[in-house]
Design an enzyme around this catalytic site. Structure first.
Site, PDB file in Angstrom:
ATOM      1  CB  CYS A  27     -20.816   1.923 -20.749  1.00 23.79           C
ATOM      2  SG  CYS A  27     -20.225   3.366 -19.846  1.00 23.79           S
ATOM      3  CD  GLU A  32      -3.077  -0.479  -0.131  1.00 27.15           C
ATOM      4  OE1 GLU A  32      -3.128   0.715  -0.469  1.00 27.15           O
ATOM      5  OE2 GLU A  32      -3.715  -1.370  -0.716  1.00 27.15           O
TER       6      GLU A  32
END
Ligand SMILES: [Zn+2]
Length: 474
Positions: A228, A65
Site C-alpha cells: 500500500c 492464455e
C-alpha cells in the site's frame, strides 16, 4: 458465458463502489503509467506488441492464455518459447499430431488444455480458413475452452478490442479500491466487477490496460501484505482509507479536501455508504486486524449449526427395540428412529428434561426414566447441522403401555434384524452401532470379572428391582 450474462438486478449499489467519469480517467492513466514502468517482459507480450499479422498475434496470445490457465507465469515462459519455435502459426499446430502436442506439453499438467489447443487449431484452419476469430464473442463461439475471461484477454491483448477482463487479481484490486465487501463468488458481485472492468479499460491500449490490472494485482495489490505504501491508487482506495489509523485516515481525508482539481474532489466522497447497499462489507464482518485484506470477501462456509438431542433405546427382554416413525413431511420424512428428545444447547437442566419427557411423552416409568444408562455421544453431520445424539438405553421387562408423542406416525417393536432392513437414517444406524459397541465392551468386562463396574449390569439390577416392586400394567 457472455450469452447468459444477466443485467444486475435492482439491488441498491452505493456510488462508493463505482468510478466517476473523472476517476476512470485518473485511475486508468495511473495504472498505465505504472505498467509502463514496471511490467515484466514476456515473450507473448513481445509478439502481441510487434507482430504485424493479426492472426499470428491472436494465435500466440491464445496459446499463452491457455498455458497460463493453471500454470504460473515463470513456468509457462520456457514452454511457450519451445511451443512457438515448433509451431509458429496456427496452421503448423493444426498439422501436428496430438501425440506431438502432448510431448511438448509434458510437464505442464492438465493435458486437456493441450488437446483443446490442437482441436482449436484444426478448427481455425478447416472452418475459418486459418483466420483467427477477430473479436471476443467469436473467439468464445469458435474456440473450445474459451470463456468470458480468456475471450476478453485474447481480444484485448492480441486484437485491440476495448473489452475489460476480470480474473482473481482484478477482483481483488476492485474489491479493495472500491470497498466491495459482498461475497466475491456471487454472480451479482462478479457482474459488478465486469462492469467496472469494461468501464475502466482504455480504448486505445486495452491489452496493456488489462495486463496492467492483472499484473498490478499480482505484484502490488497482493493477497497478503499488499504494498500500500508504494501503491499509485492508494488515494482512491476505500479499503486503504478504512484500514488506516486515525492519523493516516485524516491525512487521506485532508488529501481529498485539498485537491483543487474538481475532477478529483470527490474521489472518495464519503467513506460511508447507503445502509441498504448490496456491495458493502457489513460492519460486523470487518476485522480490524486484517486491514485492506478484509477485501475481497468470500462467503464463509455456512457455519454448521450445533444441535443436540437425547436418543433413548428402549429395549425389551429379547432384545427388541422400540422405534417410532417420523412425520410424513419434513426432514427425514417417514424414517424410523429411536425415541428422541430435543435438547436445548447448554441447558443445565438437560438431564431432568430427558427424564421428564420420557415419563410424559413415552410413558416410561419414572424410576426407569431417571436410571437410564448412558451409552455414548454419537455425532452426525447433516448438510449444515452438527447433531450430537446423547444415546441412552433403558432395559424393560414389560414392553406394554409405552406411548409416543403425536408428532410421530406410529411406533413398532423391532428386532435388530428388522431394524437393519427398515427405513432408518444413517444417524440411527450409528446410534445402534454405539449401543452394540457398548454391549460388546460390557460383555468383555464381564469376562474379565469387572462385572460390578459395568453400569449396564448395575442398572439392570435397578430395573429388576423396580419391576418386582411395582410392575407396570396396561
Ligand atoms: Zn456500499
Amino acid at each position: 458465458m457472455v450469452k447468459n450474462v444477466k443485467k444486475a438486478s435492482a439491488a441498491v449499489i452505493g456510488s462508493l463502489h463505482q468510478f466517476t467519469e473523472d476517476e476512470v480517467v485518473t485511475v486508468r492513466q495511473k495504472l498505465l503509467t505504472w505498467y509502463d514502468a514496471n511490467h515484466r517482459v514476456l515473450p507473448w507480450r513481445t509478439i502481441a506488441a510487434t507482430e504485424p499479422d493479426r492472426s499470428k498475434r491472436a494465435y500466440a496470445v491464445w496459446v499463452s492464455e491457455i498455458m497460463l490457465q493453471q500454470t504460473q507465469v515463470s513456468t509457462v515462459v520456457s514452454y511457450f518459447v519451445k511451443w512457438m519455435a515448433k509451431w509458429p502459426t496456427v496452421e503448423d499446430l493444426a498439422r501436428a499430431t496430438l501425440e506431438e502436442v502432448n510431448q511438448v506439453w509434458a510437464g505442464l499438467g492438465y493435458y486437456s488444455r493441450a488437446r483443446r489447443l490442437h482441436e482449436g487449431a484444426v478448427k481455425v484452419v478447416k472452418e475459418l480458413d486459418g483466420e483467427f476469430p477477430d473479436d471476443r464473442d467469436s473467439l468464445i463461439q469458435h474456440l473450445p475452452g474459451i470463456g468470458r475471461y480468456s475471450g476478453s484477454a485474447i481480444a484485448s491483448i492480441a486484437l485491440g478490442c476495448g473489452v475489460g477482463v476480470v480474473d482473481g487479481n482484478v477482483n481483488r484490486v476492485f474489491a479493495r479500491v472500491r470497498g466491495i465487501g459482498a461475497d466475491i463468488t456471487l454472480q451479482s458481485t462478479t457482474e459488478h466487477m465486469w462492469t467496472l472492468a469494461n468501464q475502466l479499460v482504455d480504448s486505445d491500449r486495452p491489452g496493456d490496460f488489462n495486463q496492467a490490472m492483472m499484473e498490478f494485482g499480482a505484484t502490488v495489490c497482493t493477497p497478503k501484505n499488499p504494498s500500500c505504501n508504494s501503491c499509485p491508487l492508494s488515494v482512491h482506495c476505500v479499503s486503504h482509507h478504512r484500514s488506516g489509523d486515525q492519523q493516516e485516515r485524516a491525512s487521506i481525508t485532508n488529501h481529498f479536501k485539498k485537491r483543487k482539481m474538481p475532477s478529483e474532489s470527490s474521489a472518495v466522497p464519503d467513506i460511508e455508504c447507503l445502509p441498504e447497499c448490496a456491495l458493502c462489507l457489513r460492519k460486523e464482518d470487518w476485522d480490524s486486524s486484517l486491514g485492506v485484506q478484509n477485501y475481497p470477501r468470500k462467503a464463509q462456509k455456512t457455519q454448521s449449526r450445533q444441535k443436540a438431542s437425547a436418543v433413548v433405546v428402549l429395549q425389551g427382554n429379547s432384545g427388541e427395540m422400540l422405534l417410532v416413525q417420523r412425520p410424513k413431511k419434513g426432514l427425514l420424512a417417514n424414517l424410523w428412529e429411536f425415541p428422541s428428545i430435543a435438547l436445548t444447547d447448554g441447558d443445565s437442566h438437560q438431564e431432568k428434561e430427558v427424564t421428564e419427557q420420557l415419563i410424559n411423552q413415552f410413558a416410561v416409568p419414572s424410576s426407569l426414566s431417571s436410571s437410564r444408562i448412558f451409552v455414548a455421544d454419537v455425532i452426525h453431520i447433516f448438510s449444515h447441522i452438527r447433531q450430537t445424539y446423547k444415546v441412552y438405553k433403558i432395559l424393560l421387562d414389560d414392553q406394554k403401555g409405552l406411548t409416543w408423542p403425536s408428532r410421530y406416525q406410529g411406533g413398532q417393536w423391532m428386532t435388530r434384524k428388522e431394524f437393519v432392513t427398515s427405513a432408518t437414517s444413517t444417524a440411527m444406524k450409528k446410534v445402534l452401532k454405539a449401543v452394540e459397541v457398548s454391549e460388546e465392551k460390557n460383555k468383555n468386562e464381564k469376562k474379565m470379572g469387572l462385572v460390578e463396574k459395568s453400569p449396564d449390569t448395575k442398572k439392570q439390577k435397578t430395573i429388576s428391582q423396580f419391576f418386582t416392586a411395582a410392575p407396570k400394567k396396561k
